[in-house]
Design a protein around this motif. Structure first.
Motif, short mmCIF file in Angstrom:
data_model
loop_
_atom_site.label_atom_id
_atom_site.label_comp_id
_atom_site.label_asym_id
_atom_site.label_seq_id
_atom_site.Cartn_x
_atom_site.Cartn_y
_atom_site.Cartn_z
N ILE A 54 5.51 20.79 63.61
CA ILE A 54 4.08 21.07 63.73
C ILE A 54 3.83 22.38 62.98
CG2 ILE A 54 2.16 21.63 65.27
CD1 ILE A 54 3.36 19.76 67.32
N THR A 55 3.11 22.28 61.88
CA THR A 55 2.82 23.46 61.06
C THR A 55 1.64 24.23 61.66
OG1 THR A 55 1.24 22.27 59.68
CG2 THR A 55 3.57 22.21 58.98
N GLY A 56 1.36 25.38 61.11
CA GLY A 56 0.20 26.15 61.54
C GLY A 56 -1.10 25.38 61.33
N GLU A 57 -1.17 24.65 60.23
CA GLU A 57 -2.35 23.83 59.95
C GLU A 57 -2.49 22.71 60.99
OE1 GLU A 57 -3.42 20.79 56.44
OE2 GLU A 57 -3.12 22.86 55.76
N ASP A 58 -1.35 22.09 61.33
CA ASP A 58 -1.35 21.04 62.36
C ASP A 58 -1.81 21.62 63.70
OD1 ASP A 58 -0.23 19.22 60.52
OD2 ASP A 58 1.82 19.70 61.17
N ALA A 76 -3.67 24.21 64.27
CA ALA A 76 -5.11 24.51 64.22
C ALA A 76 -5.93 23.24 64.42
CB ALA A 76 -5.46 25.17 62.89
N THR A 77 -5.49 22.15 63.83
CA THR A 77 -6.18 20.88 64.01
C THR A 77 -6.12 20.42 65.46
OG1 THR A 77 -5.70 20.22 61.73
CG2 THR A 77 -6.23 18.45 63.28
N ILE A 78 -4.95 20.50 66.06
CA ILE A 78 -4.76 20.07 67.45
C ILE A 78 -5.57 20.93 68.41
CG2 ILE A 78 -3.07 19.90 69.33
CD1 ILE A 78 -1.02 19.07 67.11
N LEU A 79 -5.56 22.26 68.18
CA LEU A 79 -6.27 23.18 69.07
C LEU A 79 -7.77 23.25 68.77
CD1 LEU A 79 -3.73 26.14 69.23
CD2 LEU A 79 -4.15 24.38 70.98
N TYR A 130 2.34 29.14 68.27
CA TYR A 130 1.08 29.39 67.59
C TYR A 130 0.05 29.82 68.63
CZ TYR A 130 3.19 26.52 63.90
OH TYR A 130 4.02 26.00 62.94
N ASN A 131 -0.53 30.99 68.44
CA ASN A 131 -1.63 31.46 69.29
C ASN A 131 -2.92 31.40 68.49
OD1 ASN A 131 -0.42 32.38 71.83
ND2 ASN A 131 0.71 33.80 70.53
N ALA A 132 -4.02 31.16 69.19
CA ALA A 132 -5.33 31.12 68.54
C ALA A 132 -5.66 32.48 67.94
CB ALA A 132 -6.40 30.72 69.56
N ILE A 185 -7.37 31.78 75.05
CA ILE A 185 -5.98 31.68 75.52
C ILE A 185 -5.29 30.45 74.97
CG2 ILE A 185 -6.40 33.00 77.62
CD1 ILE A 185 -6.44 30.26 79.11
N GLU A 186 -5.90 29.78 73.99
CA GLU A 186 -5.33 28.57 73.41
C GLU A 186 -4.02 28.90 72.68
OE1 GLU A 186 -6.55 25.58 74.03
OE2 GLU A 186 -8.29 26.40 75.05
N PHE A 187 -3.04 28.01 72.85
CA PHE A 187 -1.77 28.16 72.17
C PHE A 187 -1.10 26.80 72.04
CE2 PHE A 187 -0.50 28.08 76.57
CZ PHE A 187 0.73 27.45 76.58
N LEU A 188 -0.12 26.72 71.17
CA LEU A 188 0.71 25.54 71.03
C LEU A 188 2.13 26.04 70.77
CD1 LEU A 188 0.29 22.41 71.02
CD2 LEU A 188 0.56 22.55 68.55
N GLN A 189 3.02 25.67 71.64
CA GLN A 189 4.41 26.10 71.53
C GLN A 189 5.29 24.88 71.31
OE1 GLN A 189 6.26 28.95 74.40
NE2 GLN A 189 7.40 27.13 74.99
#
Length: 182
Positions: free
Chosen positions: A52-56, A58-61, A83-85, A90-94
Protein backbone atom coordinates in the motif's frame (compact mmCIF):
# COMPACT_ATOMS: atom_id res chain seq x y z
CA UNK A 1 -1.39 7.02 25.66
CA UNK A 2 -4.03 7.88 23.04
CA UNK A 3 -6.42 5.06 22.03
CA UNK A 4 -5.17 5.16 18.43
CA UNK A 5 -1.62 4.51 19.64
CA UNK A 6 -2.78 1.54 21.69
CA UNK A 7 -4.42 0.05 18.60
CA UNK A 8 -1.19 0.50 16.64
CA UNK A 9 0.95 -1.19 19.30
CA UNK A 10 -1.39 -4.09 20.21
CA UNK A 11 -0.55 -6.34 17.21
CA UNK A 12 3.18 -5.86 17.78
CA UNK A 13 2.82 -6.81 21.44
CA UNK A 14 0.82 -9.88 20.51
CA UNK A 15 3.50 -10.98 18.02
CA UNK A 16 6.29 -10.45 20.53
CA UNK A 17 4.47 -12.60 23.08
CA UNK A 18 4.90 -15.58 20.79
CA UNK A 19 8.67 -15.33 20.32
CA UNK A 20 9.15 -18.18 22.78
CA UNK A 21 6.83 -20.56 20.93
CA UNK A 22 7.99 -23.55 18.90
CA UNK A 23 9.82 -22.76 15.69
CA UNK A 24 8.69 -25.86 13.81
CA UNK A 25 7.28 -25.23 10.36
CA UNK A 26 3.50 -25.52 10.20
CA UNK A 27 2.17 -28.80 8.88
CA UNK A 28 -0.92 -29.59 6.84
CA UNK A 29 -2.47 -32.88 5.82
CA UNK A 30 -2.72 -33.34 2.06
CA UNK A 31 -6.35 -34.26 1.44
CA UNK A 32 -5.50 -36.37 -1.60
CA UNK A 33 -2.86 -38.61 -0.06
CA UNK A 34 -3.49 -38.18 3.65
CA UNK A 35 0.22 -37.44 4.08
CA UNK A 36 1.49 -34.65 6.30
CA UNK A 37 3.25 -31.91 4.34
CA UNK A 38 5.27 -28.98 5.68
CA UNK A 39 4.00 -25.58 4.50
CA UNK A 40 6.78 -23.81 2.62
CA UNK A 41 7.64 -20.31 3.86
CA UNK A 42 7.56 -17.36 1.48
CA UNK A 43 11.07 -16.52 0.33
CA UNK A 44 10.98 -13.14 -1.45
CA UNK A 45 11.55 -10.11 0.78
CA UNK A 46 8.83 -7.49 0.26
CA UNK A 47 8.42 -4.06 1.85
CA UNK A 48 4.99 -3.22 3.32
CA UNK A 49 5.03 0.20 1.64
CA UNK A 50 5.02 -1.70 -1.68
CA UNK A 51 1.71 -3.32 -0.74
CA UNK A 52 0.00 0.00 0.00
CA UNK A 53 1.73 3.14 -1.24
CA UNK A 54 1.21 6.65 0.12
CA UNK A 55 -1.07 7.35 -2.84
CA UNK A 56 -3.08 4.20 -2.07
CA UNK A 57 -3.34 5.19 1.60
CA UNK A 58 -4.59 8.66 0.64
CA UNK A 59 -7.25 7.10 -1.58
CA UNK A 60 -8.36 4.67 1.15
CA UNK A 61 -8.43 7.36 3.85
CA UNK A 62 -9.95 10.01 1.58
CA UNK A 63 -7.29 12.59 2.44
CA UNK A 64 -3.61 13.33 1.87
CA UNK A 65 -1.07 11.49 4.02
CA UNK A 66 2.36 12.32 5.37
CA UNK A 67 5.39 10.37 4.14
CA UNK A 68 5.48 6.84 5.54
CA UNK A 69 7.12 6.10 8.86
CA UNK A 70 8.91 2.78 8.71
CA UNK A 71 10.15 0.39 11.36
CA UNK A 72 11.07 -3.26 11.63
CA UNK A 73 11.62 -6.10 14.09
CA UNK A 74 13.75 -8.78 12.46
CA UNK A 75 13.42 -11.09 15.45
CA UNK A 76 9.82 -11.78 14.31
CA UNK A 77 10.35 -10.99 10.60
CA UNK A 78 8.15 -7.88 10.74
CA UNK A 79 8.33 -4.67 8.72
CA UNK A 80 5.91 -1.80 9.34
CA UNK A 81 4.76 1.14 7.21
CA UNK A 82 2.61 3.83 8.85
CA UNK A 83 0.74 6.57 7.02
CA UNK A 84 -0.75 9.42 9.06
CA UNK A 85 -3.12 12.02 7.63
CA UNK A 86 -1.55 15.39 6.75
CA UNK A 87 -4.42 17.17 8.49
CA UNK A 88 -4.92 17.29 12.23
CA UNK A 89 -7.35 14.36 12.00
CA UNK A 90 -6.56 11.06 13.69
CA UNK A 91 -6.85 9.10 10.43
CA UNK A 92 -4.05 6.62 9.77
CA UNK A 93 -3.28 3.43 7.88
CA UNK A 94 -0.68 1.04 9.20
CA UNK A 95 0.58 -1.89 7.13
CA UNK A 96 2.61 -4.60 8.83
CA UNK A 97 4.17 -7.42 6.85
CA UNK A 98 5.66 -10.45 8.57
CA UNK A 99 7.71 -12.74 6.36
CA UNK A 100 10.10 -15.63 6.83
CA UNK A 101 12.62 -14.11 4.38
CA UNK A 102 13.23 -11.25 6.87
CA UNK A 103 13.19 -13.33 10.07
CA UNK A 104 16.27 -14.06 12.13
CA UNK A 105 17.43 -17.69 11.89
CA UNK A 106 15.52 -19.90 14.31
CA UNK A 107 12.57 -17.51 14.47
CA UNK A 108 8.94 -18.56 14.57
CA UNK A 109 7.51 -19.23 11.10
CA UNK A 110 5.15 -16.58 9.81
CA UNK A 111 2.25 -19.04 9.49
CA UNK A 112 2.67 -20.02 13.16
CA UNK A 113 2.54 -16.38 14.27
CA UNK A 114 -0.66 -15.84 12.28
CA UNK A 115 -2.26 -19.03 13.62
CA UNK A 116 -1.41 -18.10 17.22
CA UNK A 117 -3.00 -14.68 16.79
CA UNK A 118 -6.06 -16.16 15.11
CA UNK A 119 -6.46 -18.69 17.94
CA UNK A 120 -6.04 -15.98 20.59
CA UNK A 121 -8.71 -13.80 18.97
CA UNK A 122 -11.12 -16.75 18.59
CA UNK A 123 -13.99 -15.20 20.56
CA UNK A 124 -13.32 -11.64 19.37
CA UNK A 125 -12.84 -11.98 15.60
CA UNK A 126 -14.92 -11.81 12.45
CA UNK A 127 -13.63 -14.09 9.70
CA UNK A 128 -13.46 -12.42 6.28
CA UNK A 129 -13.85 -14.28 2.97
CA UNK A 130 -12.14 -13.23 -0.25
CA UNK A 131 -9.03 -11.62 1.23
CA UNK A 132 -5.87 -13.74 0.92
CA UNK A 133 -5.84 -17.41 1.91
CA UNK A 134 -7.65 -16.50 5.11
CA UNK A 135 -8.37 -13.31 7.01
CA UNK A 136 -10.17 -11.94 10.04
CA UNK A 137 -10.92 -8.59 11.64
CA UNK A 138 -10.41 -8.06 15.35
CA UNK A 139 -8.94 -5.48 17.68
CA UNK A 140 -6.05 -3.85 15.85
CA UNK A 141 -7.34 -4.32 12.31
CA UNK A 142 -7.46 -6.96 9.62
CA UNK A 143 -5.15 -9.95 9.85
CA UNK A 144 -4.38 -11.74 6.57
CA UNK A 145 -2.43 -14.86 5.65
CA UNK A 146 -1.54 -15.05 1.95
CA UNK A 147 0.96 -17.43 0.35
CA UNK A 148 3.24 -17.57 3.40
CA UNK A 149 3.06 -13.83 4.14
CA UNK A 150 1.19 -12.44 7.14
CA UNK A 151 -0.24 -8.95 6.62
CA UNK A 152 -1.86 -6.87 9.37
CA UNK A 153 -3.50 -3.56 8.52
CA UNK A 154 -4.77 -1.10 11.11
CA UNK A 155 -6.93 1.97 10.49
CA UNK A 156 -8.71 2.73 13.76
CA UNK A 157 -11.61 1.39 15.77
CA UNK A 158 -12.70 -1.91 14.21
CA UNK A 159 -16.19 -1.49 15.71
CA UNK A 160 -16.75 1.35 13.23
CA UNK A 161 -18.30 0.11 9.95
CA UNK A 162 -16.39 2.69 7.89
CA UNK A 163 -13.10 1.50 9.37
CA UNK A 164 -14.03 -2.15 8.75
CA UNK A 165 -14.80 -1.39 5.10
CA UNK A 166 -11.47 0.47 4.76
CA UNK A 167 -9.66 -2.52 6.22
CA UNK A 168 -11.25 -4.94 3.78
CA UNK A 169 -10.52 -2.60 0.85
CA UNK A 170 -6.92 -2.17 2.00
CA UNK A 171 -6.56 -5.92 2.57
CA UNK A 172 -7.72 -6.77 -0.95
CA UNK A 173 -5.37 -4.14 -2.38
CA UNK A 174 -2.41 -5.42 -0.34
CA UNK A 175 -3.00 -9.05 -1.37
CA UNK A 176 -3.34 -8.10 -5.05
CA UNK A 177 -0.06 -6.18 -4.93
CA UNK A 178 1.62 -8.99 -2.98
CA UNK A 179 0.60 -11.42 -5.72
CA UNK A 180 2.10 -9.15 -8.38
CA UNK A 181 5.39 -8.72 -6.46
CA UNK A 182 6.16 -12.37 -5.70
Amino acid sequence: MKPAHIIRVLPLCAVLLFTGCSSNAPEKTDAGSGNTVVEQPASKLIEPCELITGEDAATILGEAVKPAKKSEKQVVGMKLCLYNARSDSIEFLQVTLTQDAFMQPGGIPTASIYKSLKDNFEDMRTDIEGVGDEAFISTGGIYIMSDGYYIQIGAGNTSNETVRNRLIEAGKMAVAKLNSLK
